[in-house]
Scaffold this motif. Structure first.
Motif, PDB file in Angstrom:
ATOM      1  N   VAL A  88      28.370  88.765  92.137  1.00 20.03           N
ATOM      2  CA  VAL A  88      29.397  87.891  91.633  1.00 20.03           C
ATOM      3  C   VAL A  88      28.373  86.939  90.864  1.00 20.03           C
ATOM      4  O   VAL A  88      27.346  86.422  91.285  1.00 20.03           O
ATOM      5  CB  VAL A  88      30.090  86.960  92.441  1.00 20.03           C
ATOM      6  N   SER A  89      28.621  86.480  89.764  1.00 16.17           N
ATOM      7  CA  SER A  89      28.065  85.270  88.909  1.00 16.17           C
ATOM      8  C   SER A  89      28.252  83.986  89.209  1.00 16.17           C
ATOM      9  O   SER A  89      29.495  83.764  90.193  1.00 16.17           O
ATOM     10  CB  SER A  89      28.378  85.511  87.497  1.00 16.17           C
ATOM     11  N   TYR A  90      27.881  83.058  88.842  1.00 17.01           N
ATOM     12  CA  TYR A  90      28.012  81.799  89.029  1.00 17.01           C
ATOM     13  C   TYR A  90      29.423  81.279  88.788  1.00 17.01           C
ATOM     14  O   TYR A  90      30.374  80.924  89.492  1.00 17.01           O
ATOM     15  CB  TYR A  90      27.223  80.801  88.210  1.00 17.01           C
ATOM     16  N   GLN A  91      29.948  81.931  87.515  1.00 15.43           N
ATOM     17  CA  GLN A  91      31.250  81.633  87.056  1.00 15.43           C
ATOM     18  C   GLN A  91      32.372  82.333  87.691  1.00 15.43           C
ATOM     19  O   GLN A  91      33.349  81.740  88.111  1.00 15.43           O
ATOM     20  CB  GLN A  91      31.521  81.827  85.593  1.00 15.43           C
ATOM     21  N   ASP A  92      32.064  83.408  88.326  1.00 19.05           N
ATOM     22  CA  ASP A  92      32.761  84.242  89.084  1.00 19.05           C
ATOM     23  C   ASP A  92      33.030  83.709  90.552  1.00 19.05           C
ATOM     24  O   ASP A  92      34.446  83.538  90.934  1.00 19.05           O
ATOM     25  CB  ASP A  92      32.231  85.644  89.504  1.00 19.05           C
ATOM     26  N   ALA A  93      31.979  82.947  91.106  1.00 17.23           N
ATOM     27  CA  ALA A  93      32.456  81.831  92.199  1.00 17.23           C
ATOM     28  C   ALA A  93      33.032  80.650  92.028  1.00 17.23           C
ATOM     29  O   ALA A  93      34.183  80.307  92.706  1.00 17.23           O
ATOM     30  CB  ALA A  93      30.871  81.545  92.873  1.00 17.23           C
ATOM     31  N   VAL A  94      33.005  80.156  90.754  1.00 14.58           N
ATOM     32  CA  VAL A  94      33.755  79.055  90.325  1.00 14.58           C
ATOM     33  C   VAL A  94      35.263  79.221  90.104  1.00 14.58           C
ATOM     34  O   VAL A  94      35.985  78.700  90.593  1.00 14.58           O
ATOM     35  CB  VAL A  94      33.082  78.291  89.195  1.00 14.58           C
ATOM     36  N   ASP A  95      35.489  80.473  89.498  1.00 14.39           N
ATOM     37  CA  ASP A  95      36.783  80.877  89.071  1.00 14.39           C
ATOM     38  C   ASP A  95      37.591  81.367  90.610  1.00 14.39           C
ATOM     39  O   ASP A  95      38.636  80.819  90.645  1.00 14.39           O
ATOM     40  CB  ASP A  95      36.809  82.107  88.460  1.00 14.39           C
ATOM     41  N   PHE A  96      36.734  81.757  91.598  1.00  9.27           N
ATOM     42  CA  PHE A  96      37.463  82.169  92.916  1.00  9.27           C
ATOM     43  C   PHE A  96      37.881  80.792  93.286  1.00  9.27           C
ATOM     44  O   PHE A  96      38.754  80.469  94.072  1.00  9.27           O
ATOM     45  CB  PHE A  96      36.615  82.702  93.707  1.00  9.27           C
ATOM     46  N   CYS A  97      37.035  79.707  93.389  1.00  8.28           N
ATOM     47  CA  CYS A  97      37.218  78.467  93.881  1.00  8.28           C
ATOM     48  C   CYS A  97      38.712  77.593  93.217  1.00  8.28           C
ATOM     49  O   CYS A  97      39.319  77.285  93.823  1.00  8.28           O
ATOM     50  CB  CYS A  97      36.209  77.231  93.827  1.00  8.28           C
ATOM     51  N   LYS A  98      38.621  77.994  91.788  1.00  6.72           N
ATOM     52  CA  LYS A  98      39.973  77.397  91.180  1.00  6.72           C
ATOM     53  C   LYS A  98      41.102  78.297  91.661  1.00  6.72           C
ATOM     54  O   LYS A  98      42.093  77.680  91.821  1.00  6.72           O
ATOM     55  CB  LYS A  98      39.557  77.530  89.400  1.00  6.72           C
TER      56      LYS A  98
END
Length: 635
Positions: A88-98
């Protein structure tokens, strides 16, 4: 109770544990390749928060992004529902949090780097929260491996730390929210890292990684778009809003003064006891560059020019590096100038011997934010007076470049002007060859009154300069800083007494036009050793309208092209500090009525509106809104 049991009984998708507010000492001594863990610095975490008991698993992540299931087992790891998710990329992780925030009606995000280390340590200062070693039960083939063995990434299978967190050492690396950057030696409160960077921080280490990279203090980073089988993430749930280091320029800003003269890391870089006469400019990539000379004596051959960089989002300047030198020649006088068109210019004097009187004038250019420079090119070949470079290069609407120089080595020799009409290719000093004039009220001459002068182009095309020395007696019978005005592009100047007090040895002013339109002067109320006591200080008003006398560096603003200066403010936020001004200034106390008493000033305004003033050692940062908070009622 095991981690799986907690998962079954918790209504939330992610089981969480409470992390209390507190403080700790972040980092390590930073030995060898771990240099980026230093310096150790105290961090205050002012808010409690909840953190994922384990790393996010495949099953949890795939509720958000089911298509990720096809990546299970890639590189021979993370096959099962309760294995930590990877790839998972950084943005993948951020998107999961959102997604999780929207689903549960709570605020989820990635942990900051400071929160992560605080939570990992859980009150410990050993290498790992388990002590100075990691138990075998927590190891998952902790060696460098070209091909990964099939190891289990199942979460929550070993002993948790004192906060109840599992897998903080190893299993998989974990994305943090911070851009990767240098640590500060000062105490930090809820730090969030730089505003920008190349890499995002990861923490904790992973399977197939040597165990020393799993330490509590160890720092790693990745290109944000990177996806691979070592890295996953865990979440934080908190209503505490992270304070972005992005500065709101629509409100008053005065940032903590910081030193820009930082001792070189390499012993091969010369660094002497006297560091002075800086220049500073902005870079298109958001950095600042400063340059200054270092020497044991000013009129000697052992002088070189050093430079340092304040990288975008950083709160400390980089250690000094060699910027310019001509071996065994005096190189007094440096100016840096960004033309706003992709070019940064560097101007410098070069002596034939060891004094600063007979200088040739040289120029270099950079088109890559000051990372590399052209060969030095002599633009004024005669080794003579009128070539001691002054910081504060400017240009006008036509693209003409104006460079001021001291017209001689003495304190009352005035200043010369050098003009290029073709972008720096050719230069001319419009001086008529006449000796220094009588610098008096209403008199005229072909040399600017005052050395170390500052220059602006006024709206009507005329030039205005303020300088040090050549003081002019005003109508009040007192000496004033001289003002010079030219209506013929520097061929002739008319002199008058400005409204400002004169300055003297070890002091230099800054005069510049701000992006917002007004003119700004930064100067000194008096000279702490040479001004009579009766003439020391200026009268200012505080934010409540109360008058007080202030001493030291001040800033003034004019909205009518220098005719009047209705806004004057002592350059201090009122906080008590004991600072080292370096060079001729030395140590001084800064408080509500005292600012830096001396310093050779240089200035620039970055495109974001922040005003940057360098003294001989200290970097001041503030904006126009801050200046306008307080108005003076007289001198």
């Amino acid at each position: 109770m095991g981690c799986d049991g907690a998962l079954a009984q918790n209504a939330d998708i992610i089981p969480l544990v409470e992390i209390p507010a507190g403080s700790y000492y972040m980092g390590s001594n930073g030995e060898g390749e771990n240099f980026d863990e230093a310096p150790v610095h105290k961090v205050y975490i002012t808010h409690p928060f909840k953190m994922g008991r384990t790393e996010v698993t495949n099953a949890q992540y795939e509720m958000f992004r089911p298509e990720h299931r096809k990546l299970r087992g890639k590189s021979n790891v993370s096959f099962n529902d309760d294995d930590a998710v990877v790839n998972v990329s950084y943005q993948d992780a951020v998107d999961f949090c959102k997604w999780l925030s929207a689903k549960e009606g709570k605020l989820y995000r990635l942990p900051t780097e400071a929160e992560w280390e605080y939570a990992c340590r859980a009150g410990t200062y050993t290498l790992y929260y388990t002590g100075d070693g990691l138990p075998a039960s927590m190891c998952r083939n902790q060696v460098v491996a070209r091909d990964y063995k099939a190891v289990s990434l199942r979460v929550g299978q070993t002993e948790p730390n004192a906060f109840g967190l599992y897998d903080m050492h190893g299993n998989v690396e974990e994305w943090c929210s911070d851009w990767y950057g240098r640590y500060s030696a000062t105490e930090q409160t809820d730090p969030v890292g730089p505003t920008d960077g190349l890499y995002r921080v990861t923490r904790g280490g992973s399977h197939h990684t040597p165990v020393e990279y799993l330490r509590s203090a160890n720092r790693m980073a990745m290109i944000p778009e990177d996806r691979q089988s070592l890295t996953g993430f865990r979440v934080v749930q908190s209503d505490f809003p992270l304070q972005s280091t992005t500065i709101d320029m629509n409100s008053p800003q005065f940032l903590e003064p910081i030193p820009f003269v930082i001792k070189p890391e390499l012993s091969t870089v010369p660094f002497y006891r006297h560091n002075h006469q800086p220049s500073v400019t902005w870079c298109a990539n958001g950095d600042l560059i400063a340059a200054w000379f270092t020497a044991n004596v000013e009129n000697g051959r052992g002088m070189v020019v050093l430079s340092s960089r304040l990288k975008k989002g950083a709160d400390e300047w980089t250690p000094a590096e060699l910027f310019f030198s001509v071996p065994d020649r005096n190189v007094t006088g440096t100016s840096l100038f960004n033309d706003g068109k992709g070019h940064i210019f560097h101007f410098n004097g070069v002596e034939a011997a060891g004094d600063w009187q007979n200088l040739a004038l040289v120029m270099r250019e950079s088109v890559d934010n000051g990372m590399s420079w052209s060969r030095p090119h002599i633009i004024e070949p005669e080794h003579a007076k009128r070539h001691q470079v002054i910081s504060g290069t400017i240009s006008d609407s036509r693209g003409w470049i104006y460079q001021l120089c001291d017209a001689g080595p003495g304190g009352n020799d005035g200043a010369s002007i050098h003009i290029s009409k073709d972008g720096g290719k050719t230069w001319k000093d419009p001086w008529d060859g006449k000796p220094l004039p009588d610098f008096a009220e209403g008199k005229k001459g072909s040399t600017i009154a005052g050395i170390h002068a500052g220059l602006v182009v006024r709206r009507d095309g005329s030039l205005m300069a303020l300088g040090r020395g050549n003081s002019i007696v005003g109508k009040d019978g007192k000496k004033h800083m001289p003002m010079s005005v030219s209506y013929d592009n520097g061929k002739s100047w008319t002199y008058s007494a400005s409204v400002f007090p004169p300055i003297d040895g070890g002091q230099r002013l800054v005069l510049m036009r701000l992006h917002e339109g007004p003119l700004m002067l930064v100067s000194f109320t008096d000279h702490p050793q040479r001004t009579p006591e009766s003439d020391r200080g200026m009268v200012f008003t505080d934010n409540e309208g109360r008058q007080h006398k202030g001493y030291g560096m001040y800033v003034a603003v004019s909205y009518d092209e220098g005719k009047t200066w209705p806004v004057k403010r002592l350059l201090t936020d009122g906080k008590q500090r004991h600072l080292d001004g370096g060079a001729w200034t030395g140590f001084f106390d800064m408080d509500a009525t005292h600012a830096e008493p001396r310093g050779y000033l240089a200035g620039t305004q970055s495109p974001d509106g922040m005003i940057h003033i360098l003294s001989s050692r200290i970097h001041y940062r503030f904006n126009l809104k801050w200046i306008e908070q307080s108005k003076a009622v007289g001198d």
